[in-house]
Each structure stands twice: as C-alpha cells, then as structure tokens.
Design a protein around this motif. Structure first.
Motif, PDB file in Angstrom:
ATOM      1  N   ILE A  34       9.906  -0.149  -8.975  1.00 38.84           N
ATOM      2  CA  ILE A  34       8.631  -0.207  -9.327  1.00 38.84           C
ATOM      3  C   ILE A  34       7.819  -0.826  -8.408  1.00 38.84           C
ATOM      4  N   THR A  35       8.449  -1.516  -7.305  1.00 37.57           N
ATOM      5  CA  THR A  35       7.851  -1.881  -5.994  1.00 37.57           C
ATOM      6  C   THR A  35       6.809  -1.113  -5.507  1.00 37.57           C
ATOM      7  N   SER A  36       7.316   0.258  -5.219  1.00 32.74           N
ATOM      8  CA  SER A  36       6.304   1.337  -4.768  1.00 32.74           C
ATOM      9  C   SER A  36       5.472   1.541  -5.585  1.00 32.74           C
ATOM     10  N   VAL A  37       5.277   1.289  -6.925  1.00 29.66           N
ATOM     11  CA  VAL A  37       4.189   1.555  -7.912  1.00 29.66           C
ATOM     12  C   VAL A  37       3.299   0.496  -7.910  1.00 29.66           C
ATOM     13  N   LEU A  38       3.839  -0.696  -7.444  1.00 30.16           N
ATOM     14  CA  LEU A  38       2.984  -1.795  -7.271  1.00 30.16           C
ATOM     15  C   LEU A  38       1.986  -1.607  -5.955  1.00 30.16           C
ATOM     16  N   GLY A  39       2.687  -0.853  -5.055  1.00 30.64           N
ATOM     17  CA  GLY A  39       1.605  -0.656  -3.799  1.00 30.64           C
ATOM     18  C   GLY A  39       0.663   0.370  -3.860  1.00 30.64           C
ATOM     19  N   LEU A  40       1.026   1.464  -5.306  1.00 23.28           N
ATOM     20  CA  LEU A  40      -0.283   2.459  -5.573  1.00 23.28           C
ATOM     21  C   LEU A  40      -1.002   1.537  -6.399  1.00 23.28           C
ATOM     22  N   GLY A  41      -0.702   0.529  -7.491  1.00 19.57           N
ATOM     23  CA  GLY A  41      -1.762  -0.380  -7.733  1.00 19.57           C
ATOM     24  C   GLY A  41      -2.629  -1.141  -7.145  1.00 19.57           C
ATOM     25  N   PHE A  42      -2.142  -1.321  -5.870  1.00 17.60           N
ATOM     26  CA  PHE A  42      -2.701  -1.972  -4.886  1.00 17.60           C
ATOM     27  C   PHE A  42      -4.068  -1.247  -4.228  1.00 17.60           C
ATOM     28  N   ALA A  43      -3.612  -0.037  -3.978  1.00 22.79           N
ATOM     29  CA  ALA A  43      -4.574   0.765  -3.427  1.00 22.79           C
ATOM     30  C   ALA A  43      -5.451   1.490  -4.238  1.00 22.79           C
ATOM     31  N   ALA A  44      -4.902   1.500  -5.628  1.00 25.82           N
ATOM     32  CA  ALA A  44      -6.126   1.696  -6.635  1.00 25.82           C
ATOM     33  C   ALA A  44      -7.198   0.496  -6.999  1.00 25.82           C
ATOM     34  N   GLY A  45      -6.635  -0.649  -6.811  1.00 28.46           N
ATOM     35  CA  GLY A  45      -7.487  -1.792  -6.910  1.00 28.46           C
ATOM     36  C   GLY A  45      -8.455  -1.684  -5.654  1.00 28.46           C
ATOM     37  N   GLY A  46      -7.959  -1.484  -4.607  1.00 31.00           N
ATOM     38  CA  GLY A  46      -8.988  -1.190  -3.514  1.00 31.00           C
ATOM     39  C   GLY A  46     -10.085  -0.168  -3.593  1.00 31.00           C
ATOM     40  N   VAL A  68       9.207  -0.800   0.169  1.00 26.40           N
ATOM     41  CA  VAL A  68       8.585  -1.746   1.220  1.00 26.40           C
ATOM     42  C   VAL A  68       7.449  -0.967   1.832  1.00 26.40           C
ATOM     43  N   GLY A  69       7.789   0.468   2.054  1.00 24.37           N
ATOM     44  CA  GLY A  69       6.552   1.341   2.572  1.00 24.37           C
ATOM     45  C   GLY A  69       5.400   1.624   1.911  1.00 24.37           C
ATOM     46  N   TYR A  70       5.583   1.961   0.603  1.00 25.25           N
ATOM     47  CA  TYR A  70       4.291   1.972  -0.214  1.00 25.25           C
ATOM     48  C   TYR A  70       3.994   0.697  -0.633  1.00 25.25           C
ATOM     49  N   LEU A  71       4.619  -0.373  -0.639  1.00 26.97           N
ATOM     50  CA  LEU A  71       3.907  -1.652  -0.799  1.00 26.97           C
ATOM     51  C   LEU A  71       3.070  -1.987   0.191  1.00 26.97           C
ATOM     52  N   ALA A  72       3.406  -1.816   1.412  1.00 23.66           N
ATOM     53  CA  ALA A  72       2.688  -2.155   2.657  1.00 23.66           C
ATOM     54  C   ALA A  72       1.519  -1.216   2.782  1.00 23.66           C
ATOM     55  N   ALA A  73       1.854   0.272   2.489  1.00 23.57           N
ATOM     56  CA  ALA A  73       0.609   0.962   2.697  1.00 23.57           C
ATOM     57  C   ALA A  73      -0.376   0.722   1.684  1.00 23.57           C
ATOM     58  N   GLY A  74      -0.127   0.164   0.420  1.00 22.68           N
ATOM     59  CA  GLY A  74      -1.134   0.053  -0.502  1.00 22.68           C
ATOM     60  C   GLY A  74      -1.776  -1.485  -0.270  1.00 22.68           C
ATOM     61  N   TYR A  75      -1.090  -2.095   0.366  1.00 20.13           N
ATOM     62  CA  TYR A  75      -1.627  -3.376   0.744  1.00 20.13           C
ATOM     63  C   TYR A  75      -2.576  -3.294   1.837  1.00 20.13           C
ATOM     64  N   LEU A  76      -2.180  -2.548   2.691  1.00 21.35           N
ATOM     65  CA  LEU A  76      -3.367  -2.200   3.971  1.00 21.35           C
ATOM     66  C   LEU A  76      -4.619  -1.466   3.289  1.00 21.35           C
ATOM     67  N   VAL A  77      -4.411  -0.576   2.425  1.00 19.36           N
ATOM     68  CA  VAL A  77      -5.899   0.212   1.664  1.00 19.36           C
ATOM     69  C   VAL A  77      -6.445  -0.738   0.940  1.00 19.36           C
ATOM     70  N   PHE A  78      -5.985  -1.787   0.332  1.00 15.80           N
ATOM     71  CA  PHE A  78      -6.467  -2.923  -0.342  1.00 15.80           C
ATOM     72  C   PHE A  78      -7.421  -3.780   0.483  1.00 15.80           C
ATOM     73  N   HIS A  79      -6.624  -4.192   1.652  1.00 18.45           N
ATOM     74  CA  HIS A  79      -7.224  -5.147   2.609  1.00 18.45           C
ATOM     75  C   HIS A  79      -8.562  -4.241   2.996  1.00 18.45           C
ATOM     76  N   TYR A  80      -8.446  -2.965   3.670  1.00 19.08           N
ATOM     77  CA  TYR A  80      -9.402  -2.204   4.180  1.00 19.08           C
ATOM     78  C   TYR A  80     -10.531  -2.024   3.545  1.00 19.08           C
ATOM     79  N   ALA A  81     -10.244  -1.911   2.018  1.00 13.80           N
ATOM     80  CA  ALA A  81     -11.379  -1.561   0.981  1.00 13.80           C
ATOM     81  C   ALA A  81     -12.070  -2.729   0.667  1.00 13.80           C
ATOM     82  N   THR A  82     -11.354  -3.796   0.738  1.00 13.71           N
ATOM     83  CA  THR A  82     -12.190  -4.856   0.241  1.00 13.71           C
ATOM     84  C   THR A  82     -13.087  -5.400   1.813  1.00 13.71           C
ATOM     85  N   ARG A  83     -12.413  -5.381   2.584  1.00 13.10           N
ATOM     86  CA  ARG A  83     -13.228  -5.595   4.062  1.00 13.10           C
ATOM     87  C   ARG A  83     -14.517  -4.609   4.226  1.00 13.10           C
TER      88      ARG A  83
END
Length: 268
Positions: free
Chosen positions: A159-171, A242-257
């Motif tokens: 479910i860590t990979s799903v957490l990454g999807l949640g970050f991307a969706a949040g962004g 780790v891959g999906y979590l990192a990708a989702g985190y980057l999408v969130f960071h870019y979207a908020t910026r």
C-alpha cells in the motif's frame, strides 16, 4: 535580576516532535469520534456480506473454492482505500477549509506533514482492517495463515505505492480543487490492480498493488514466510513501493509549487 543568558532558549521542533504530534492527533480523532470509525467498519462488512452471500447464491461452489483469495483481496482493498484517501482526501479538506497555507509556512513544509499524517492514518486503517478481516473469517468460517511480521511487511509495502498515488492526487487537487468524483473513481481501479494476472502477464507486477497482492496471497493463503520469498520478489516489492511513493511525492511538490506561482494555493 535574571540573567538573560540563563533563560533557556526554546528548542527547535524536530521530525520526532512532528511525528508524535500527528500520531497523537490521529489517536484523539479516533477516540473522540468512534462512531465514524465504527461506521467505516460496518460499511466494509456490509459490502463484503453482499459480495459473499450474493456470490454464493450465484456461483455456489466456485465461490467457496476461491473464498480465501477473495478475503485476502478485500482486506488489501480496504487498506489501499485507506492509504489513498488518507492523503488525497486530507489535502482536499485542507484546501476547502483554507488551512493549506498554514502547513506550507511550517518549518517542515506541507509535504512531510502530509506524509506523516498519511502514515498515521494508515496505522489506524491497519487496526480497523484487521477487525474487518477477523469478522470476515468468522462470517465465512474460513481460516488463513496470518504471520504478523510477513503480513504487515508485505501489506505495508504493497500500500506504500498507493500512498504515492494519493500524493499525486493531492497535488492535482491543489491545482484544480473540486475533482473529488474523479479521485474517488480511482479507488475502484484498485480492484483491477489487486486481481491483476501477474503470472499470465508478468509486466503487471510493475503496477501498484499487483505484485504485493500476489505475495500477500501466498503469505496468507499458502503460509509462505517473508524469508521464503525470493530476493527478486522482495526487491521488486520494495522497488515498486519506493518508486511510486517518490513519483507521487515529486508530482505533489511540483503541483504545489506551480499553485504558488499561479497564486491559486488558497483559492477554492
């Protein structure tokens, strides 16, 4: 007179203090609003009851033979929905309440705060999903081989990979605001990922949940321990997480910026 130099200066907050505060906040919400948590458990059991009793009437023996796999898949689905919504829905609420800017201005930044809040909600989701799992086993008279270390490790990484999807969706929510219907639709896509044919189509192991679901089936149905999995299976499980979590985190960071540059961070 008191020597100014003898006055103890306030200590800067650390990530330990942040994690403790977030976990304590989640505990207070759970204690103060137990009806909401109980309601989630009842709803999950209701849908499983419809699936089980309705399917037994239609499929009969065919459902009974695959019941263990269905229970494991439903257990993983409840965890996945909790992990996904813990970030995407929480960020949407922050945007709606107008409190997003307060998180942005913290010394930690909003992304670490959102990540720790997501982890805290996952801990709570694990507890409620375990209650649902026990109820499903009692309801169906089924037994599973549950080894705590293996089950928690495999399910947690899955479910860590799903957490990454949640970050991307949040962004995306920060940028476009009211897209809740689209985000909720993705939750039903988790069913497809959990039931992906990883043996017939090996490339599906690279998708979120697919490989983790296959390993969790082997752990809970066949009794395979975590040290009995091949190094490749474990490395792939960690890599996908780790891959999906990192990708989702980057999408969130870019979207908020980008939202800050466009001046729409506090809009709703």
């Amino acid at each position: 007179m008191t020597d100014p130099e003898s006055i103890e200066q306030p200590r800067p907050a650390t990530y330990y203090h942040l994690a403790r505060a977030v976990l304590y906040r989640e505990f207070l919400i759970f204690v103060r609003y137990p009806a909401n948590a109980i309601g989630g458990i009842v709803v999950s059991l209701f849908f499983f009851g419809v699936l089980f009793y309705g399917g037994r009437q239609l499929a009969g023996q065919a459902l009974t033979e695959s019941l263990e796999g269905i229970i494991v898949g439903y257990f993983l689905w409840t965890l996945s929905v909790g992990a996904y919504s813990s970030v995407s829905n929480d960020i949407g609420s922050e945007v709606q309440w107008g409190t997003l800017e307060r998180h942005i201005t913290t010394p930690f930044g909003f992304a670490p705060v959102a990540l720790l809040k997501g982890v805290a909600k996952i801990v709570r989701t694990f507890l409620t999903s375990l209650i649902v799992l026990v109820a499903m086993l009692l309801m169906t008279g089924t037994t599973l081989r549950i080894e705590p270390v293996t089950t928690i490790s495999v399910a947690g990484l899955a479910i860590t990979s799903v957490l990454g999807l949640g970050f991307a969706a949040g962004g995306v929510t920060v940028l476009y605001k009211r897209i809740g219907n689209w985000l909720n639709l993705l939750q039903f896509g988790f069913i497809v990922l959990i039931s992906a044919p990883v043996f017939d189509a090996p490339w599906t192991r690279l998708l979120p949940l697919a490989h983790g679901s296959a390993l969790l089936q082997r752990a809970m149905v066949d009794g395979t321990r975590i040290w009995q999995f091949s190094p490749f299976d474990l490395a792939l499980l960690v890599g996908v997480a780790v891959g999906y979590l990192a990708a989702g985190y980057l999408v969130f960071h870019y979207a908020t910026r980008r939202a800050r540059r466009l001046g729409v961070l506090g809009d709703y």
